[in-house]
Scaffold this active site. Structure first.
Site, PDB file in Angstrom:
ATOM      1  N   HIS A  30      75.831  42.453 -13.927  1.00 41.34           N
ATOM      2  CA  HIS A  30      77.085  43.650 -13.921  1.00 41.34           C
ATOM      3  C   HIS A  30      76.927  44.370 -12.527  1.00 41.34           C
ATOM      4  CE1 HIS A  30      77.244  42.594 -18.126  1.00 41.34           C
ATOM      5  NE2 HIS A  30      76.317  43.281 -18.507  1.00 41.34           N
ATOM      6  N   HIS A  84      80.315  40.545 -21.097  1.00 40.95           N
ATOM      7  CA  HIS A  84      79.565  39.237 -20.981  1.00 40.95           C
ATOM      8  C   HIS A  84      80.362  38.141 -21.548  1.00 40.95           C
ATOM      9  CE1 HIS A  84      77.396  43.165 -22.441  1.00 40.95           C
ATOM     10  NE2 HIS A  84      76.406  42.665 -21.315  1.00 40.95           N
TER      11      HIS A  84
END
Lengths: 320, 320
Positions: free
Chosen positions: B46, B208
């Site tokens: 991320h 995700h």
């Protein structure tokens, strides 16, 4: 597409004046009395280059063309007129045939309007000489170094010929090499600009998906670092420390880019090259192309001081 | 992969102390006497979240897990011990089951070591309640707002309970909605984590690649902005100006992201929502996923002042 992006840029950055219709991005406080102004531009799709590098300590203005297409002289002259304080304007031009022609025309037109203009050509990419878009080496990652360092020199109040000389010095001492792991897709075409099968990579790619040196089966990050750094060092033999740009082409995750940086640093250490400063990120991009490039700039004390000087732009910011 | 990235992060950022073996990133000047420390962490992939947000004015430390996998309590306790000045530590935790369990365990372990700990849970994503990784709403873009604003409060020397309260206030007033235009590829798997045919998009995607609300044929940037903003406003009815984050998921070109910002601003203006500050870029990403998310945070004078306060991290920097 470009007009939408300019509207979005204006909304996010009130410190910039964005002329959407004429496609010129100017720092709001321009012209800055007594200081040389820097103007750059080129095809869109390489953001944050150049519009994201407009602000104190870097560019005074930028002119975006259509995607992967040179801006026109009228944009460049408008930009020069908007930012010239009387101290003159330096054009920073990436070495692509269209950009060079258009900026050369803009130099003449601006001089006709009484603006003193100089030009620095950026041609750092060692991968190929001559390409689809270029005569000679292409201009890629070193553009960031030239714009930052010459911008800092202008900010110090140096006269035009000195700012120009510093820009040329940065370009002369900079070399780049890029690798693509996947193609990019231009909005106008809507499909990938070139075909690169999964499991292959292209060494020496440019920033428009134009062909590089060769294709190979996928390599590890360490193997790519070996090839890229050695290609750069074949053309640049630094006796002094370097600035290092580990640049993502747009779609390379930062996680992978930092991992690649670890490998690039390993190779440089093995080759005895000292790294003074490292910048890692997606700065000179090619839309959504997966891949990375390595740019080195051999520095001296003056260039390092100018690199470290404060800068405040959407894409690069420190010290203020 | 993660170890390589940490080595590369350390090489590029001498202002951070990176413990590659134990996977903890700490600002070099920690602990800072008399000030509350902020620690966050989560799965890797991320970036720049969280490791790229370590530095003065934001996080004191970050603990990266494997890709899309929570870090372990030992990392969090190490981080807390490294940064605690005695004024206590605030954990910023994104609401995913693994992260919540591990941080809860870390709270107990840190308290056993005599560290005063508080926790702020971030759960801003309105797209789904409960998912593959979550009970309740997911934590996404608002994490950046919480880390920046609570970090500024800590920097001002506020006591732990006030820093915690400000963090909670930011989360309570923040909502997000994301859209994927293409899947992401985790290094371990090497192939896309989900199948999203060209010409379709997924509304309400997580960070995700976990499923969102629905798939639809490709929409224009303006249509996506309508859906995303209205989804956020269905859950948040701001009477005051907002902070706006137009966030890229990793592989979305800045050119497109700024264009999307123009559309998001149009919709917000149509709905009567005033935007105080806008941040556009790839900040809370999902490896090489194509797509974007919109996060709004309704602010007041105090939150705006804390947002504007100086910050110096690899990923977010202004005012110093």
């Amino acid at each position: 597409m470009v007009a939408d992006a300019l509207r979005g840029l204006a909304a996010a950055h009130p410190e910039l004046t964005v002329d959407v219709e004429n496609r010129v991005i100017v720092r709001r406080d321009a012209p800055v009395a007594g200081k040389v102004a820097l103007v750059s531009g080129g095809g869109s799709g390489h953001e944050p280059l150049h519009g994201g590098f407009v602000g104190p300590g870097m560019l005074s203005a930028a002119c975006p063309g259509e995607v992967f297409t040179s801006p026109v002289p009228d944009q460049m002259v408008r930009a020069a007129a908007a930012v010239d304080s009387g101290a003159g304007v330096l054009f920073v031009v990436k070495n692509y045939t269209g950009d060079v022609l258009n900026f050369d025309m803009a130099v003449e037109l601006a001089e006709d309007e009484g603006i003193q203009v100089a030009k620095v050509l950026v041609d750092d990419d060692v991968a190929v000489t001559d390409s689809l878009y270029t005569a000679g080496r292409r201009g890629t990652g070193a553009t960031l170094f030239v714009e930052k360092i010459a911008g800092a020199a202008a900010d110090e109040g140096r006269p035009l010929e000195q700012v120009e000389a510093i820009g040329r010095r940065v370009n002369d001492r900079s070399r780049s090499f890029g690798v693509a792991l996947g193609p990019c897709t231009t909005p106008a075409k809507g499909s990938p600009t070139f075909d690169l099968p999964a499991g292959e990579l292209e060494l020496g790619i440019g920033i428009h998906g134009e062909p590089g040196r060769e294709r190979r089966p996928m390599m590890t990050s360490g193997e790519i670092a070996d090839v890229a750094v050695d290609a750069v060092l074949a053309d640049l033999d630094p006796r002094n420390p370097v600035l290092l740009l580990v640049n993502g082409m747009g779609a390379t995750p930062l996680l992978e880019l930092y991992g690649f940086n670890a490998e690039v640093q390993r190779v440089l250490a093995e080759r005895g090259v000292a790294v003074a400063r490292t910048l890692v990120g997606n700065y000179v991009t090619s839309l959504d192309m997966a891949g990375a490039s390595v740019t080195l700039c051999e520095i001296d004390e003056e260039l390092l001081r100018l690199w470290d000087a404060p800068v405040r732009t959407p894409g690069l910011r420190w010290g203020m």
